[in-house]
Design an enzyme around this catalytic site. Structure first.
Site, PDB file in Angstrom:
ATOM      1  CG  ASP A 174      -3.032  -4.481  11.065  1.00 22.91           C
ATOM      2  OD1 ASP A 174      -3.035  -3.321  10.615  1.00 22.91           O
ATOM      3  OD2 ASP A 174      -3.848  -5.348  10.722  1.00 22.91           O
ATOM      4  CG  HIS A 192      -6.774  -2.625   9.096  1.00 27.80           C
ATOM      5  ND1 HIS A 192      -8.148  -2.785   9.049  1.00 27.80           N
ATOM      6  CD2 HIS A 192      -6.301  -3.680   9.805  1.00 27.80           C
ATOM      7  CE1 HIS A 192      -8.475  -3.889   9.696  1.00 27.80           C
ATOM      8  NE2 HIS A 192      -7.376  -4.442  10.170  1.00 27.80           N
ATOM      9  CD  GLU A 220      -8.004  -9.336   6.735  1.00 26.06           C
ATOM     10  OE1 GLU A 220      -7.548  -8.316   6.185  1.00 26.06           O
ATOM     11  OE2 GLU A 220      -7.771  -9.641   7.931  1.00 26.06           O
ATOM     12  CB  SER A 231      11.240  -0.136   1.112  1.00 27.42           C
ATOM     13  OG  SER A 231      10.600  -1.374   1.212  1.00 27.42           O
ATOM     14  N   GLY A 271      -2.234  -3.035  -3.053  1.00 30.45           N
ATOM     15  CA  GLY A 271      -1.515  -1.856  -3.503  1.00 30.45           C
ATOM     16  C   GLY A 271      -1.203  -1.834  -4.986  1.00 30.45           C
ATOM     17  CB  SER A 327     -23.132 -26.279 -17.180  1.00 31.41           C
ATOM     18  OG  SER A 327     -22.818 -26.931 -15.957  1.00 31.41           O
ATOM     19  CD  GLN A 378      -3.113  -0.670   0.116  1.00 29.31           C
ATOM     20  OE1 GLN A 378      -3.274   0.468  -0.293  1.00 29.31           O
ATOM     21  NE2 GLN A 378      -3.850  -1.687  -0.312  1.00 29.31           N
TER      22      GLN A 378
END
Length: 330
Positions: free
Chosen positions: A80, A104, A191, A50, A130, A248, A25
């Site tokens: 989290d 969140h 979840e 990162s 993300g 079907s 994200q």
């Protein structure tokens, strides 16, 4: 629903947004905001893998507390289980009148973070991963999202949250206003009971049933896992009724007459029990304790599940499907 015309991006004029974290994200939010003309900095530990990625993308990278000090809006986009510790690192950089944003509501709803009374606290939660948030923004569309205001110290929290949602493309797809409680509890339930926990156990149970009855494991894999995407895509595009229209008559009759035997009263009671554990905070306390104990049980269960035969057979079959990009996972 709020759309582009309901949100004013100029609410972010003259403001700096600090994105804490640069994962799935985080990278999408930072890049979309940057492309929307918003001033963005990224908060990362110097040792983070990162850092190089964010710099390659043309973003200014600072240590988390420095990023928070620079930011008028501070969006926390780390997992989290890291929220409590990360907030302890950045709290000295959060000034009165700032906005604390979350993707969140877990850490606010369950009291892992207790912000001061003189800052705005809000949530902007895209309802998609993300990479999709980024891709759809670049395509000129956007994934839907949620906003919620927990604390409105300035009197402008809702407008600023909507501006942020517009900056990342959510108002293109439509934004629903909710509460931290409702976002957190419905997200966790989805979840655990359906999207992840329910689906994976259903797939494994179906696979084990077929293989246990003597069928070729490859056929079992295709029938209960590979073709699941076809059904989910139809439901995503057309709803359950549209999916049933597209399959079907034999498949639809089997669906209508056998589905409730699989997902019967016992399963529905289990879902109700799971929701109760989320609402009471029992799940949150369990997950917080697991992390503070070093994730030993979590890591053990992860390894055990990764060794299931459906994973072994599936990996081999997917390696022969050159139309599937397996590099990220395997």
């Amino acid at each position: 629903m709020f759309y582009d015309d309901d949100a004013d991006l100029t609410q972010l004029d003259g403001k700096t947004v600090a994105i804490i974290g640069y994962g799935s994200q985080g990278h999408a939010h930072a890049l979309n905001l940057k492309d929307s003309g918003v001033q963005v900095v990224v908060g990362l530990r110097p040792s983070s893998d990162s850092v190089a990625k964010a710099k390659e993308h043309g973003l200014e990278v600072l240590e988390p507390v420095e990023a928070a000090s620079r930011g008028d809006v501070i969006m926390v986009l780390v997992p989290d289980e890291l929220h409590h510790d990360v907030y302890e690192q950045i709290r000295d950089g959060v000034a009165p009148g700032n906005m604390l944003l979350f993707g969140h509501g877990f850490s606010i709803h369950y009291g892992e973070i207790e912000p001061p009374a003189d800052v705005d606290v809000a949530l902007v939660a895209p309802k998609g991963p993300g990479h999709l948030v980024r891709r759809q923004y670049l395509e000129g569309s956007g994934v839907p999202g949620l906003i919620a205001v927990q604390q409105d110290a300035t009197g402008h929290a809702r407008d600023l949250a909507l501006a942020y949602a517009k900056g990342i493309g959510n108002t293109r797809g439509g934004v629903i206003e909710t509460t931290f409680r409702d976002e957190t509890e419905t997200d966790l339930f989805g979840e655990q009971a359906v999207l992840c926990g329910g689906t994976t156990e259903l797939v494994r149970a179906g696979y084990d049933t077929l293989v246990g009855a003597g069928y070729d494991p490859r056929l079992a894999y295709f029938e209960v896992l590979h073709e699941l995407k076809l059904i989910v895509d139809l439901m995503y595009e057309k709803g359950i009724a549209g999916m049933r229209y597209s399959i079907s008559n034999t498949a639809e009759y089997g669906d209508l007459t056998r589905g409730r035997r699989v997902i019967g009263a016992e399963t529905r009671q289990a879902m109700s029990d799971i929701l109760g554990e989320i609402q009471s905070g029992a799940f949150a306390r369990e997950w917080i304790a697991e992390n503070r104990a070093g994730q030993e049980s979590f890591q053990r269960m992860r390894e055990e599940q990764a060794g299931h035969q459906v994973e072994v057979v599936g990996k081999e079959l997917r390696s022969q499907m050159d139309w599937i990009d397996t590099a990220f996972h395997e």
